[in-house]
Design an enzyme around this catalytic site. Sequence first.
Site, PDB file in Angstrom:
ATOM      1  N   LEU A 187      -9.402  -9.648  -9.985  1.00 45.47           N
ATOM      2  CA  LEU A 187     -10.110  -9.102 -11.154  1.00 45.47           C
ATOM      3  C   LEU A 187     -11.411  -8.478 -10.654  1.00 45.47           C
ATOM      4  O   LEU A 187     -12.141  -9.087  -9.879  1.00 45.47           O
ATOM      5  CB  LEU A 187     -10.409 -10.237 -12.135  1.00 45.47           C
ATOM      6  CG  LEU A 187     -11.046  -9.822 -13.465  1.00 45.47           C
ATOM      7  CD1 LEU A 187     -10.112  -8.930 -14.266  1.00 45.47           C
ATOM      8  CD2 LEU A 187     -11.404 -11.057 -14.285  1.00 45.47           C
TER       9      LEU A 187
ATOM     10  N   ASP B 273      -5.761  -5.778 -16.919  1.00 46.55           N
ATOM     11  CA  ASP B 273      -4.845  -4.842 -17.571  1.00 46.55           C
ATOM     12  C   ASP B 273      -5.298  -4.401 -18.958  1.00 46.55           C
ATOM     13  O   ASP B 273      -4.478  -4.126 -19.835  1.00 46.55           O
ATOM     14  CB  ASP B 273      -3.435  -5.437 -17.637  1.00 46.55           C
ATOM     15  CG  ASP B 273      -2.936  -5.808 -16.249  1.00 46.55           C
ATOM     16  OD1 ASP B 273      -3.238  -5.051 -15.313  1.00 46.55           O
ATOM     17  OD2 ASP B 273      -2.265  -6.836 -16.102  1.00 46.55           O
TER      18      ASP B 273
ATOM     19  N   HIS C  47      -0.516  -0.164 -13.558  1.00 48.61           N
ATOM     20  CA  HIS C  47       0.225  -1.387 -13.850  1.00 48.61           C
ATOM     21  C   HIS C  47       1.707  -1.025 -13.948  1.00 48.61           C
ATOM     22  O   HIS C  47       2.065  -0.053 -14.609  1.00 48.61           O
ATOM     23  CB  HIS C  47      -0.257  -2.018 -15.154  1.00 48.61           C
ATOM     24  CG  HIS C  47       0.355  -3.363 -15.374  1.00 48.61           C
ATOM     25  ND1 HIS C  47      -0.076  -4.477 -14.695  1.00 48.61           N
ATOM     26  CD2 HIS C  47       1.391  -3.758 -16.143  1.00 48.61           C
ATOM     27  CE1 HIS C  47       0.680  -5.513 -15.051  1.00 48.61           C
ATOM     28  NE2 HIS C  47       1.568  -5.102 -15.930  1.00 48.61           N
TER      29      HIS C  47
ATOM     30  N   GLY D 292       0.779  -1.232   0.000  1.00 54.04           N
ATOM     31  CA  GLY D 292       0.000   0.000   0.000  1.00 54.04           C
ATOM     32  C   GLY D 292       0.809   1.278   0.000  1.00 54.04           C
ATOM     33  O   GLY D 292       0.317   2.327   0.411  1.00 54.04           O
ATOM     34  N   SER D 293       2.049   1.211  -0.515  1.00 55.63           N
ATOM     35  CA  SER D 293       2.829   2.461  -0.528  1.00 55.63           C
ATOM     36  C   SER D 293       2.199   3.473  -1.483  1.00 55.63           C
ATOM     37  O   SER D 293       2.228   4.680  -1.222  1.00 55.63           O
ATOM     38  CB  SER D 293       4.293   2.199  -0.881  1.00 55.63           C
ATOM     39  OG  SER D 293       4.447   1.756  -2.198  1.00 55.63           O
ATOM     40  N   ASN D 294       1.618   2.998  -2.578  1.00 54.19           N
ATOM     41  CA  ASN D 294       0.903   3.938  -3.463  1.00 54.19           C
ATOM     42  C   ASN D 294      -0.334   4.505  -2.775  1.00 54.19           C
ATOM     43  O   ASN D 294      -0.626   5.693  -2.905  1.00 54.19           O
ATOM     44  CB  ASN D 294       0.496   3.250  -4.767  1.00 54.19           C
ATOM     45  CG  ASN D 294       1.619   3.246  -5.778  1.00 54.19           C
ATOM     46  OD1 ASN D 294       1.921   4.279  -6.383  1.00 54.19           O
ATOM     47  ND2 ASN D 294       2.263   2.109  -5.945  1.00 54.19           N
TER      48      ASN D 294
ATOM     49  N   LEU E   3      -4.988  -7.095  -6.580  1.00 53.50           N
ATOM     50  CA  LEU E   3      -4.681  -8.254  -7.424  1.00 53.50           C
ATOM     51  C   LEU E   3      -5.884  -9.062  -7.877  1.00 53.50           C
ATOM     52  O   LEU E   3      -5.736  -9.999  -8.662  1.00 53.50           O
ATOM     53  CB  LEU E   3      -3.684  -9.172  -6.692  1.00 53.50           C
ATOM     54  CG  LEU E   3      -2.384  -8.466  -6.276  1.00 53.50           C
ATOM     55  CD1 LEU E   3      -1.419  -9.453  -5.647  1.00 53.50           C
ATOM     56  CD2 LEU E   3      -1.733  -7.745  -7.452  1.00 53.50           C
TER      57      LEU E   3
ATOM     58  N   ASN F 270      -6.675   1.831 -12.738  1.00 50.52           N
ATOM     59  CA  ASN F 270      -5.671   0.879 -12.256  1.00 50.52           C
ATOM     60  C   ASN F 270      -4.287   1.380 -12.647  1.00 50.52           C
ATOM     61  O   ASN F 270      -4.131   2.047 -13.674  1.00 50.52           O
ATOM     62  CB  ASN F 270      -5.912  -0.489 -12.905  1.00 50.52           C
ATOM     63  CG  ASN F 270      -4.900  -1.541 -12.453  1.00 50.52           C
ATOM     64  OD1 ASN F 270      -4.622  -1.679 -11.264  1.00 50.52           O
ATOM     65  ND2 ASN F 270      -4.339  -2.266 -13.405  1.00 50.52           N
TER      66      ASN F 270
END
Length: 190
Positions: free
Chosen positions: A87, A145, A104, A12-14, A85, A102
């Site tokens: 879908l 993605d 990627h 969870g750093s983002n 992670l 999202n």
Amino acid sequence: MKNIAIFASGSGSNAENIANYFADSDYAQVTLIVANNPNAYVLERAKKLNIESITVTKAEFMAADTLIEELQKRNIDFIVLAGFLLLVPQKFIDAYPGRIVNIHPALLPKYGGKGMYGDRVHEAVVAAKESESGITIHLIDGDYDKGTTFFQATCPVLPTDTPHDVAEKVHALEYKHFPETIEKILHTLD
Ligand code: GAR
């Protein structure tokens, strides 16, 4: 004020970086963090940031209805997948059309798809002797993605780089560009 929910599966750093970016904003705020793993470190970050969190099982997430209700109760306008992670089921996409983004950690369409996440992506990039990698920020459309790409940024991959080196460069791009790209996408929805 626009309310953002962040879905995350791991560190969870983002999520933390995005929450901090919007902390002083009078335009948008991170109101909720959703994790699909009770041990995800992102839940510790949520506590520290004083942001409400919800943990769901994979089955609850896939069933979707209850979580969508929880999002609606909190007037969530926009969903950010940051290291998430699973879908996302179609029900979420129907409830939040064009409002789920999202990130990627590679230059899609390369190195995307099921099973391509985190370090696996960087290992594949190094194994293929790519000379660059980067990030892709895209709206989601029900497949791993895929969906309209909103933003890409690149970084060089040197012949001597390890997957860890590439991960560090990619994370730096994520921290720099993801919050402001979210803000730009939000403005297109005004
Ligand atoms: C990030 O690099 C993100 O791009 C990647 O997982 C990492 C999560 O780091 N996402 C994927 O691989 C999705 N397919 P974080 O938990 O520290 O933000």
